[in-house]
Design a protein around this motif. Structure first.
Motif, PDB file in Angstrom:
ATOM      1  N   LEU A  96      -6.760  -2.078   1.973  1.00  0.00           N
ATOM      2  CA  LEU A  96      -5.843  -1.434   1.026  1.00  0.00           C
ATOM      3  C   LEU A  96      -6.243   0.002   0.699  1.00  0.00           C
ATOM      4  CD1 LEU A  96      -4.843  -4.016  -1.757  1.00  0.00           C
ATOM      5  CD2 LEU A  96      -3.303  -2.623  -0.354  1.00  0.00           C
ATOM      6  N   TYR A  97      -7.490   0.209   0.325  1.00  0.00           N
ATOM      7  CA  TYR A  97      -7.926   1.532  -0.130  1.00  0.00           C
ATOM      8  C   TYR A  97      -7.687   2.612   0.935  1.00  0.00           C
ATOM      9  CZ  TYR A  97     -10.402  -1.049  -3.873  1.00  0.00           C
ATOM     10  OH  TYR A  97     -10.726  -1.857  -4.925  1.00  0.00           O
ATOM     11  N   PRO A  98      -8.149   2.401   2.177  1.00  0.00           N
ATOM     12  CA  PRO A  98      -7.901   3.435   3.190  1.00  0.00           C
ATOM     13  C   PRO A  98      -6.420   3.665   3.451  1.00  0.00           C
ATOM     14  CG  PRO A  98      -9.610   1.920   3.926  1.00  0.00           C
ATOM     15  CD  PRO A  98      -8.999   1.310   2.709  1.00  0.00           C
ATOM     16  N   ILE A 149     -11.033   9.089  -6.002  1.00  0.00           N
ATOM     17  CA  ILE A 149      -9.890   8.220  -5.741  1.00  0.00           C
ATOM     18  C   ILE A 149     -10.358   6.797  -5.452  1.00  0.00           C
ATOM     19  CG2 ILE A 149      -8.049   7.731  -4.083  1.00  0.00           C
ATOM     20  CD1 ILE A 149      -7.516  10.671  -3.908  1.00  0.00           C
ATOM     21  N   TYR A 150     -11.411   6.672  -4.646  1.00  0.00           N
ATOM     22  CA  TYR A 150     -11.954   5.343  -4.330  1.00  0.00           C
ATOM     23  C   TYR A 150     -12.377   4.641  -5.621  1.00  0.00           C
ATOM     24  CZ  TYR A 150     -14.850   1.698  -2.248  1.00  0.00           C
ATOM     25  OH  TYR A 150     -15.387   0.486  -1.901  1.00  0.00           O
ATOM     26  N   LEU A 154      -6.103  -3.988  -7.540  1.00  0.00           N
ATOM     27  CA  LEU A 154      -5.002  -3.838  -6.583  1.00  0.00           C
ATOM     28  C   LEU A 154      -4.626  -5.139  -5.882  1.00  0.00           C
ATOM     29  CD1 LEU A 154      -5.659  -0.380  -4.897  1.00  0.00           C
ATOM     30  CD2 LEU A 154      -3.988  -0.979  -6.629  1.00  0.00           C
ATOM     31  N   VAL A 155      -5.619  -5.966  -5.565  1.00  0.00           N
ATOM     32  CA  VAL A 155      -5.308  -7.207  -4.853  1.00  0.00           C
ATOM     33  C   VAL A 155      -4.414  -8.109  -5.702  1.00  0.00           C
ATOM     34  CG1 VAL A 155      -6.324  -9.363  -4.022  1.00  0.00           C
ATOM     35  CG2 VAL A 155      -7.267  -7.182  -3.285  1.00  0.00           C
ATOM     36  N   ALA A 169       0.834  -1.203   0.000  1.00  0.00           N
ATOM     37  CA  ALA A 169       0.000   0.000   0.000  1.00  0.00           C
ATOM     38  C   ALA A 169       0.869   1.254   0.000  1.00  0.00           C
ATOM     39  CB  ALA A 169      -0.930   0.001   1.210  1.00  0.00           C
ATOM     40  N   PHE A 170       1.918   1.252   0.824  1.00  0.00           N
ATOM     41  CA  PHE A 170       2.784   2.430   0.874  1.00  0.00           C
ATOM     42  C   PHE A 170       3.544   2.610  -0.433  1.00  0.00           C
ATOM     43  CE2 PHE A 170       6.889   4.405   1.573  1.00  0.00           C
ATOM     44  CZ  PHE A 170       6.479   5.630   2.071  1.00  0.00           C
TER      45      PHE A 170
END
Length: 563
Positions: free
Chosen positions: A497-499, A457-458, A466-467, A436-437
């Protein structure tokens, strides 16, 4: 020599021997501190003196005492603790709500301290530092590498007010290293992690802990949300371990009508003390939904317990931690301290929410969270076991339960759908947070410049697969790619992940806005609000009992608390 003369001489010699032995014994006793001890305290002091003067090796009595005090306190309840001077200072900074530093949040996931945010108008912001900048050196010392930890960086950046620290900064997407001098100043630590509107009329405030500034920050957040149109409030106390009791009492006072009992405290050396609301609250008769879980403790339970017992709001979630003991700090000359339990606190209905414990260390108490999981309590309200004699009643006559935390009015189970072995491995190995970072850092320009707000963004992130990118990253680290399990775990992984990605770019407030999209407790509160259910008295009667009663009726209430 006559017989009687011999007998007289023998008696005289025996008397002299006894008298001499008596005085020799007195002399020996006067040299032995253990023999002079007449109280347990004397005994302890004499033991330390004996060791200091006679032990075969050289020992430091001060070190012995420093090791002994935590052992003594450890024989009491689970929440009486000993803190070193360093621990006490860190705790005080947390409670005070400020420290002296350079005013940044940072991350060390990639073996380099990367600035996530600078506090507006703080020392680093004034010095021109930006999100994404790498901190390579501090006062000439290289701080990059595998041994880098947040604590080690934090200790270098903090210091006395007004002192100068020199940082070696490498900006994002640059190889140029430049020196920046920053004057340390006051850095406020905000315990209100987020304040936002969930929809057009329902506000959300998250409190991470209770400190000196919590009440003021809370009131500012309430005022802001009401200006934005809030007609109801979600108060998120999940994972909140507690803190200053006064902050909790002030927030509870905002919700309760005049002369409502908030809590009362008592103890062996403390007379009962009742604390009432004064009727000046700005949230009286305002719809309030309080979110709690198994890690909500102490001051969190004061707020939720007071609101529940006075029927002033709806408690949503899972049974709270169950810490009902009041600690008072007693400080030593060297800055260390003992937080000693001096009283128990009770909610307005008379219940103590302290869980049962044994003096002197209790493994069952320590592992209670694991026992709750194994017992099914996180997934079914009917798995919560409470003794029959710990049933109490709210102001309006509703049943509530003591002896082990606050029981919610609306139970929300932990969502475990998709949380399989792959999900657990990715989290436990730290790959999810690392990915994530790194993703946020690599797409910093795209996400910050091209997308307008959190909702966009969401939407963007939801279309990036992403997964599956995470799975490729994890595979490069040695975790086998298992497509079926990855597909099964996609939703819960995305929910984390998203948050995280948004947090790294925009901060906590926007991250919580994203979390709220999929948060089951927030959804429950929103549904109740949309249905016009603003009070626990308006809740439909449960079709099943909240608790499964234990057959035992001989138990007593646990003890009570707060920090």
């Amino acid at each position: 020599m006559k017989k009687w003369v011999k007998v007289a001489l023998v008696c005289l010699l025996l008397l002299l021997f006894l008298v001499g032995g008596f005085f020799i014994g007195l002399k020996v006793k006067s040299r032995n501190p253990l023999m002079r001890a007449v109280t347990p305290m004397d005994k302890l002091k004499a033991t330390l003196q004996m060791i200091s003067e006679n032990y075969v090796d050289s020992v430091d009595p001060d070190e012995l005492v420093s090791d002994l005090i935590p052992m003594l306190i450890g024989q009491l309840d689970p929440h009486s603790t000993y803190l070193t001077a360093e621990q006490r200072q860190a705790e005080q900074e947390s409670l005070d709500g400020y420290f002296y530093g350079i005013g940044i949040t940072f991350n060390t996931i990639i073996d380099t301290a990367v600035i996530i945010q600078t506090i507006p108008n703080g020392p680093s912001d004034i010095a021109g530092l930006k999100a994404g900048d790498r901190i390579v050196t501090v006062d000439g010392r290289d701080i990059t590498g595998q041994s880098l930890t947040p604590d080690s960086v934090r200790s270098l950046l903090k210091g006395k007010d007004g002192t100068i620290v020199t940082l070696g900064i490498r900006p994002y997407n640059s190889k140029t290293l430049s020196e920046v001098k920053i004057k340390r100043g006051v850095v406020n630590t905000n315990t209100v992690g987020a304040a936002l509107m969930v929809n057009d009329s329902l506000g959300f405030i998250r409190i991470s802990s209770f400190g000196m500034s919590t009440y003021d920050d809370f009131m500012q957040s309430v005022a802001m949300l009401r200006r934005e149109g809030a007609k109801g409030l979600i108060l998120d106390l999940r994972d909140n371990p507690g803190g200053l009791m006064q902050a909790a009492l002030s927030i509870a006072n905002e919700v309760l009508p005049r002369k409502s009992l908030i809590i009362y405290t008592d103890g062996a050396h403390q007379d009962r003390s009742d604390i009432y609301s004064d009727g000046t609250g700005t949230l009286i008769d305002f719809p309030v939904y309080v979110l709690i879980n198994e890690l909500s403790a102490s001051s969190s339970e004061i707020v939720s317990g007071a609101i529940q017992d006075n029927d002033a709001g709806i408690i949503i979630g899972r049974r709270s931690f169950g810490k009902g003991l009041v600690q008072k700090p007693f400080e030593y000359y060297d800055g260390s301290s003992v937080h000693l339990t001096i009283a128990r606190y009770h909610t307005a209905s008379g219940r103590s929410i302290q869980r049962e414990y044994q003096l002197g260390g209790d493994e069952e108490y320590t592992h209670d969270w694991i026992d709750r999981v194994l017992g099914g309590e996180m997934f079914s309200a009917d798995s919560i076991k409470i003794k029959r004699d710990l049933v109490y009643h709210t102001k309006a006559g509703r049943e509530v339960y003591g002896g082990g935390g606050i029981m919610p009015d609306k139970f929300v189970a932990r969502d475990t759908i998709g949380m399989n072995s792959y999900y657990a491995e990715v989290l436990n190995r730290g790959y999810l947070h690392q990915f994530a970072f790194i993703y946020a850092d690599r797409h910093r320009d795209d996400l910050l410049k091209r997308l307008e707000d959190t909702e966009h963004i969401y939407s963007f992130l939801d279309n990036q697969g992403l997964v599956w990118q995470l799975a490729t990253f994890a595979q490069s680290k040695g975790l086998p790619r298992r497509s079926f399990l990855i597909s099964q775990a996609e939703e819960p992984l995305n929910n984390i992940l998203y948050p995280l990605i948004v947090d790294y770019l925009y901060g906590q407030k926007e991250a919580w806005r994203v979390r709220c999209y999929s948060d089951s407790m927030v959804k429950q509160a929103s549904e109740l609000f949309s249905q016009g259910i603003y009070s626990p008295l308006a809740l439909p009667s449960p079709t099943t009992s909240l608790i499964e009663m234990s057959d035992s009726t001989d138990g007593e209430e646990g003890d009570s608390d707060d920090n």
